[in-house]
Design a protein around this motif. Structure first.
Motif, PDB file in Angstrom:
ATOM      1  N   HIS A  99      -5.526   2.940   4.291  1.00  0.00           N
ATOM      2  CA  HIS A  99      -5.944   1.553   4.056  1.00  0.00           C
ATOM      3  C   HIS A  99      -6.796   1.462   2.791  1.00  0.00           C
TER       4      HIS A  99
ATOM      5  N   THR B 217       0.831  -1.201   0.000  1.00  0.00           N
ATOM      6  CA  THR B 217       0.000   0.000   0.000  1.00  0.00           C
ATOM      7  C   THR B 217       0.865   1.250   0.000  1.00  0.00           C
TER       8      THR B 217
ATOM      9  N   THR C 269      -3.760   0.067  -2.917  1.00  0.00           N
ATOM     10  CA  THR C 269      -3.073  -1.182  -2.648  1.00  0.00           C
ATOM     11  C   THR C 269      -2.933  -1.912  -3.974  1.00  0.00           C
TER      12      THR C 269
ATOM     13  N   THR D 163      -5.335   6.399  -0.930  1.00  0.00           N
ATOM     14  CA  THR D 163      -4.579   5.187  -0.595  1.00  0.00           C
ATOM     15  C   THR D 163      -4.865   4.163  -1.659  1.00  0.00           C
TER      16      THR D 163
END
Length: 180
Positions: free
Chosen positions: A121, A68, A178, A176
């Protein structure tokens, strides 16, 4: 006059230390490049470095699947009351695979707590936009699989658009992503 005397003393002390320091004295006895015959040193003669990876080299390799990264975004328009706020995000580290357009989530207008649980996240394969400020904007959407974002073999970022619904629109926050 006093300053010249102090500088002169400092120069003499420094010269004395350099001349009498054992490290400096030994360095004068080492082999220099001028003393080595061309093509006489081979790879077998050189010890492997123990330094490891070059710190900036990480930026050149894609973010590994499941890793991430986050950053900030913002966009604003003056007195416009309709249209779009267009802006882009460039990832510090590219992704091997682009984020699917339907996995770019505006958590203000369409929260997905399972996929985007909070700043810092994002579920694997998702880009989450977390807003600190959100004024006169309906929702934000983006593209990462279309031109120009698909021109490279690695995904280097996304283009985003916020739909304006009133005067003085602005947004900002944290993104964010990932890697898929």
């Amino acid at each position: 006059m006093r300053n010249k005397l102090i500088v002169s003393c400092a120069v003499m002390v420094t010269a004395f230390l350099l001349a009498t320091n054992p490290v400096v004295a030994q360095a004068a006895h080492l082999i220099t490049g001028g003393q080595i015959k061309n093509n006489s040193v081979t790879g077998q003669d050189i010890k492997e470095s123990s330094l490891g990876a070059v710190p900036k080299a990480n930026a050149l390799t894609p973010l590994k699947s499941g890793q991430t990264q986050s950053g900030a975004f913002s966009a604003a328009a003056g007195d416009t009351a309709s249209g779009y706020l267009g802006f882009g995000i460039t990832y510090p580290r590219a992704l091997s695979t682009a984020i699917a357009d339907d996995k770019i989530i505006d958590t203000y207008s369409d929260p997905h707590p399972a996929k985007c649980p909070g700043a810092g996240h994002a579920a694997r394969g998702y880009l989450c936009l977390y807003f600190d400020y959100h004024n006169s904007v309906d929702y934000t959407y983006g593209y990462s699989t279309d031109a120009p974002y698909n021109a490279l073999s690695k995904s280097v970022g996304v283009g985003l658009y916020a739909v304006v619904n009133g005067a003085t629109p602005y947004i900002d926050g944290i993104w964010t992503v990932t890697a898929p």
